[in-house]
Design a protein around this motif. Structure first.
Motif, PDB file in Angstrom:
ATOM      1  N   THR A   4      89.563   4.583 -37.508  1.00  0.00           N
ATOM      2  CA  THR A   4      90.891   4.105 -37.108  1.00  0.00           C
ATOM      3  C   THR A   4      91.102   4.161 -35.598  1.00  0.00           C
ATOM      4  N   PHE A   5      90.591   5.188 -34.927  1.00  0.00           N
ATOM      5  CA  PHE A   5      90.773   5.289 -33.480  1.00  0.00           C
ATOM      6  C   PHE A   5      90.178   4.084 -32.768  1.00  0.00           C
ATOM      7  N   ARG A   6      89.000   3.658 -33.178  1.00  0.00           N
ATOM      8  CA  ARG A   6      88.324   2.526 -32.525  1.00  0.00           C
ATOM      9  C   ARG A   6      88.991   1.190 -32.824  1.00  0.00           C
ATOM     10  N   GLU A   7      89.864   1.141 -33.786  1.00  0.00           N
ATOM     11  CA  GLU A   7      90.649  -0.076 -34.004  1.00  0.00           C
ATOM     12  C   GLU A   7      91.661  -0.284 -32.878  1.00  0.00           C
ATOM     13  N   GLU A   9      91.402   1.682 -29.642  1.00  0.00           N
ATOM     14  CA  GLU A   9      90.841   2.038 -28.336  1.00  0.00           C
ATOM     15  C   GLU A   9      89.343   1.758 -28.322  1.00  0.00           C
ATOM     16  N   LYS A  10      88.932   0.883 -27.414  1.00  0.00           N
ATOM     17  CA  LYS A  10      87.518   0.503 -27.328  1.00  0.00           C
ATOM     18  C   LYS A  10      86.785   1.178 -26.176  1.00  0.00           C
ATOM     19  N   GLY A  11      87.518   1.773 -25.252  1.00  0.00           N
ATOM     20  CA  GLY A  11      86.918   2.318 -24.045  1.00  0.00           C
ATOM     21  C   GLY A  11      86.109   3.583 -24.262  1.00  0.00           C
ATOM     22  N   PRO A  12      85.324   3.964 -23.259  1.00  0.00           N
ATOM     23  CA  PRO A  12      84.482   5.164 -23.343  1.00  0.00           C
ATOM     24  C   PRO A  12      85.254   6.443 -23.007  1.00  0.00           C
ATOM     25  N   ASP A  13      84.572   7.560 -23.134  1.00  0.00           N
ATOM     26  CA  ASP A  13      85.044   8.868 -22.656  1.00  0.00           C
ATOM     27  C   ASP A  13      86.234   9.431 -23.423  1.00  0.00           C
ATOM     28  N   PRO A  44      95.638  -2.195 -42.520  1.00  0.00           N
ATOM     29  CA  PRO A  44      96.891  -2.776 -42.020  1.00  0.00           C
ATOM     30  C   PRO A  44      98.071  -1.802 -41.993  1.00  0.00           C
ATOM     31  N   ARG A  45      98.000  -0.723 -42.740  1.00  0.00           N
ATOM     32  CA  ARG A  45      99.076   0.272 -42.749  1.00  0.00           C
ATOM     33  C   ARG A  45      98.976   1.251 -41.581  1.00  0.00           C
ATOM     34  N   VAL A  46      97.853   1.302 -40.909  1.00  0.00           N
ATOM     35  CA  VAL A  46      97.668   2.213 -39.766  1.00  0.00           C
ATOM     36  C   VAL A  46      98.287   1.555 -38.530  1.00  0.00           C
ATOM     37  N   LYS A  47      99.326   2.172 -38.009  1.00  0.00           N
ATOM     38  CA  LYS A  47     100.064   1.606 -36.870  1.00  0.00           C
ATOM     39  C   LYS A  47      99.533   2.069 -35.522  1.00  0.00           C
ATOM     40  N   ARG A  48      98.956   3.261 -35.481  1.00  0.00           N
ATOM     41  CA  ARG A  48      98.322   3.752 -34.261  1.00  0.00           C
ATOM     42  C   ARG A  48      97.440   4.932 -34.611  1.00  0.00           C
ATOM     43  N   ALA A  49      96.515   5.227 -33.721  1.00  0.00           N
ATOM     44  CA  ALA A  49      95.614   6.370 -33.864  1.00  0.00           C
ATOM     45  C   ALA A  49      95.376   6.935 -32.475  1.00  0.00           C
ATOM     46  N   TRP A  50      95.234   8.261 -32.381  1.00  0.00           N
ATOM     47  CA  TRP A  50      95.103   8.864 -31.063  1.00  0.00           C
ATOM     48  C   TRP A  50      94.269  10.144 -31.112  1.00  0.00           C
ATOM     49  N   ILE A  51      93.855  10.530 -29.926  1.00  0.00           N
ATOM     50  CA  ILE A  51      93.210  11.813 -29.678  1.00  0.00           C
ATOM     51  C   ILE A  51      94.059  12.518 -28.633  1.00  0.00           C
ATOM     52  N   SER A  52      94.308  13.817 -28.795  1.00  0.00           N
ATOM     53  CA  SER A  52      95.164  14.575 -27.871  1.00  0.00           C
ATOM     54  C   SER A  52      94.355  15.632 -27.119  1.00  0.00           C
ATOM     55  N   PRO A  53      93.569  15.223 -26.119  1.00  0.00           N
ATOM     56  CA  PRO A  53      92.713  16.186 -25.411  1.00  0.00           C
ATOM     57  C   PRO A  53      93.492  17.197 -24.574  1.00  0.00           C
ATOM     58  N   GLU A  54      94.762  16.939 -24.305  1.00  0.00           N
ATOM     59  CA  GLU A  54      95.559  17.864 -23.508  1.00  0.00           C
ATOM     60  C   GLU A  54      95.962  19.114 -24.299  1.00  0.00           C
ATOM     61  N   VAL A  55      95.824  19.093 -25.611  1.00  0.00           N
ATOM     62  CA  VAL A  55      96.172  20.239 -26.446  1.00  0.00           C
ATOM     63  C   VAL A  55      95.006  21.229 -26.426  1.00  0.00           C
ATOM     64  N   MET A  56      95.275  22.412 -25.910  1.00  0.00           N
ATOM     65  CA  MET A  56      94.243  23.434 -25.753  1.00  0.00           C
ATOM     66  C   MET A  56      94.344  24.449 -26.893  1.00  0.00           C
TER      67      MET A  56
END
Length: 68
Positions: A4-7, A9-13, A44-56
């Protein structure tokens, strides 16, 4: 299954895990090993996906999805 994340965000890192060695997190040298996968029919039900690297607090960070 679809990553789902790659749907969205396509960028690296974009990582969800970093070793504690050699300051890897600060240098953003990591692996992406935490996923939300969805079937093609559910996608189609997935509206967004994310990674939260700021959460330690761990060598992993949270990943999430919003569904409707």
């Amino acid at each position: 299954f679809v990553d789902t994340f790659r749907e969205f965000e396509k960028g690296p890192d974009h990582y969800s895990w970093w070793t504690y060695r050699a300051g890897a997190r600060g240098k953003n040298i990591g692996w992406r090993i935490d996923y939300f996968l969805a079937s093609q029919s559910f996608l189609p039900r997935v509206k967004r996906a994310w990674i939260s690297p700021e959460v330690m607090g761990s060598d992993h960070c949270p990943v999430g999805i919003e569904i409707a």
